[in-house]
Write a protein that holds these residues in place. Structure first.
Motif, PDB file in Angstrom:
ATOM      1  N   LEU A  20       0.841  -1.188   0.000  1.00  0.00           N
ATOM      2  CA  LEU A  20       0.000   0.000   0.000  1.00  0.00           C
ATOM      3  C   LEU A  20       0.874   1.235   0.000  1.00  0.00           C
ATOM      4  N   SER A  21       0.396   2.257  -0.682  1.00  0.00           N
ATOM      5  CA  SER A  21       1.106   3.530  -0.708  1.00  0.00           C
ATOM      6  C   SER A  21       0.191   4.641  -0.237  1.00  0.00           C
ATOM      7  N   CYS A  22       0.800   5.666   0.343  1.00  0.00           N
ATOM      8  CA  CYS A  22       0.074   6.834   0.808  1.00  0.00           C
ATOM      9  C   CYS A  22       0.825   8.060   0.304  1.00  0.00           C
ATOM     10  N   ALA A  23       0.172   8.821  -0.544  1.00  0.00           N
ATOM     11  CA  ALA A  23       0.775  10.043  -1.069  1.00  0.00           C
ATOM     12  C   ALA A  23       0.266  11.227  -0.252  1.00  0.00           C
ATOM     13  N   ALA A  24       1.205  11.972   0.309  1.00  0.00           N
ATOM     14  CA  ALA A  24       0.861  13.127   1.131  1.00  0.00           C
ATOM     15  C   ALA A  24       1.147  14.412   0.363  1.00  0.00           C
ATOM     16  N   SER A  25       0.271  15.390   0.540  1.00  0.00           N
ATOM     17  CA  SER A  25       0.488  16.697  -0.085  1.00  0.00           C
ATOM     18  C   SER A  25      -0.009  17.783   0.867  1.00  0.00           C
ATOM     19  N   GLY A  26       0.335  19.011   0.538  1.00  0.00           N
ATOM     20  CA  GLY A  26      -0.033  20.128   1.404  1.00  0.00           C
ATOM     21  C   GLY A  26       1.065  20.402   2.417  1.00  0.00           C
ATOM     22  N   ARG A  27       0.666  20.637   3.656  1.00  0.00           N
ATOM     23  CA  ARG A  27       1.620  21.006   4.713  1.00  0.00           C
ATOM     24  C   ARG A  27       2.276  19.763   5.306  1.00  0.00           C
ATOM     25  N   THR A  28       3.045  19.078   4.475  1.00  0.00           N
ATOM     26  CA  THR A  28       3.686  17.843   4.939  1.00  0.00           C
ATOM     27  C   THR A  28       4.735  18.119   6.001  1.00  0.00           C
ATOM     28  N   ASP A  29       5.199  19.365   6.073  1.00  0.00           N
ATOM     29  CA  ASP A  29       6.183  19.705   7.106  1.00  0.00           C
ATOM     30  C   ASP A  29       5.562  19.702   8.498  1.00  0.00           C
ATOM     31  N   SER A  30       4.232  19.656   8.556  1.00  0.00           N
ATOM     32  CA  SER A  30       3.551  19.646   9.844  1.00  0.00           C
ATOM     33  C   SER A  30       3.286  18.231  10.365  1.00  0.00           C
ATOM     34  N   ALA A  98      -2.086  10.894   9.135  1.00  0.00           N
ATOM     35  CA  ALA A  98      -0.963  11.781   9.436  1.00  0.00           C
ATOM     36  C   ALA A  98      -1.296  12.548  10.705  1.00  0.00           C
ATOM     37  N   LEU A  99      -0.437  12.391  11.672  1.00  0.00           N
ATOM     38  CA  LEU A  99      -0.666  13.016  12.973  1.00  0.00           C
ATOM     39  C   LEU A  99       0.320  14.155  13.172  1.00  0.00           C
ATOM     40  N   GLY A 100      -0.197  15.345  13.382  1.00  0.00           N
ATOM     41  CA  GLY A 100       0.639  16.505  13.639  1.00  0.00           C
ATOM     42  C   GLY A 100      -0.127  17.431  14.557  1.00  0.00           C
ATOM     43  N   MET A 101      -0.229  18.667  14.174  1.00  0.00           N
ATOM     44  CA  MET A 101      -1.059  19.583  14.940  1.00  0.00           C
ATOM     45  C   MET A 101      -2.518  19.144  14.867  1.00  0.00           C
TER      46      MET A 101
END
Length: 115
Positions: A20-30, A98-101
Motif C-alpha cells: 500500500l502507498s500513501c501520497a501526502a500533499s499540502g503542509r507535509t512539514d507539519s 498523518a498526525l501533527g497539529m
C-alpha cells in the motif's frame, strides 16, 4: 492542511503480498507521525503500524508484527505499508493517517484476502 491518498489495495490469496502507498500533499512539514489503520468488516478502526515522519523506530500491532513493514520517503512525501504472508483476517479497509497539529485521514483502500 494535509491531503492523503492511499493506493495499492486489491484482492489477494492468503499467503500473498500487497504494498500500500500513501501520497501526502499540502503542509507535509507539519506531519509528526505517519500511521496506518484498518477497519475490518463490522469492526472498529484498529492501529496497524506507525513511524515518525522524520524517521525513527516503527511500531506495529501485535497481529501484524513480522509480516508488515511501514516505511516513508520524505523526499517523495510518501509512506508505504508492505504486507506479506497475508491472512483472511487482514481483510479490511486500510487508511493512512498523518498526525501533527491536527489529525488527517485518507479515504482508504480495500484489501481483501481470500482463503
Amino acid at each position: 492542511q494535509v491531503q492523503l491518498v492511499e493506493s495499492g489495495g486489491g484482492l489477494v490469496q492468503a499467503g500473498g503480498s500487497l504494498r500500500l502507498s500513501c501520497a501526502a500533499s499540502g503542509r507535509t512539514d507539519s506531519i509528526g507521525t505517519i500511521r496506518w489503520f484498518r477497519r475490518p468488516p463490522g469492526k472498529d478502526h484498529e492501529f496497524v503500524a506507525g513511524v515518525p515522519w522524520g524517521g525513527g523506530r516503527a511500531s506495529y500491532a501485535d497481529s501484524v508484527k513480522g509480516r508488515f513493514t511501514i516505511s516513508r520517503d520524505n523526499a517523495e512525501n510518501t509512506a508505504s505499508l508492505q504486507m506479506n504472508s497475508l491472512k483472511p483476517e487482514d481483510t479490511a479497509v486500510y487508511y493512512c493517517n498523518a498526525l501533527g497539529m491536527y489529525d488527517y485521514w485518507g479515504r482508504g483502500t480495500q484489501v481483501t484476502v481470500s482463503s
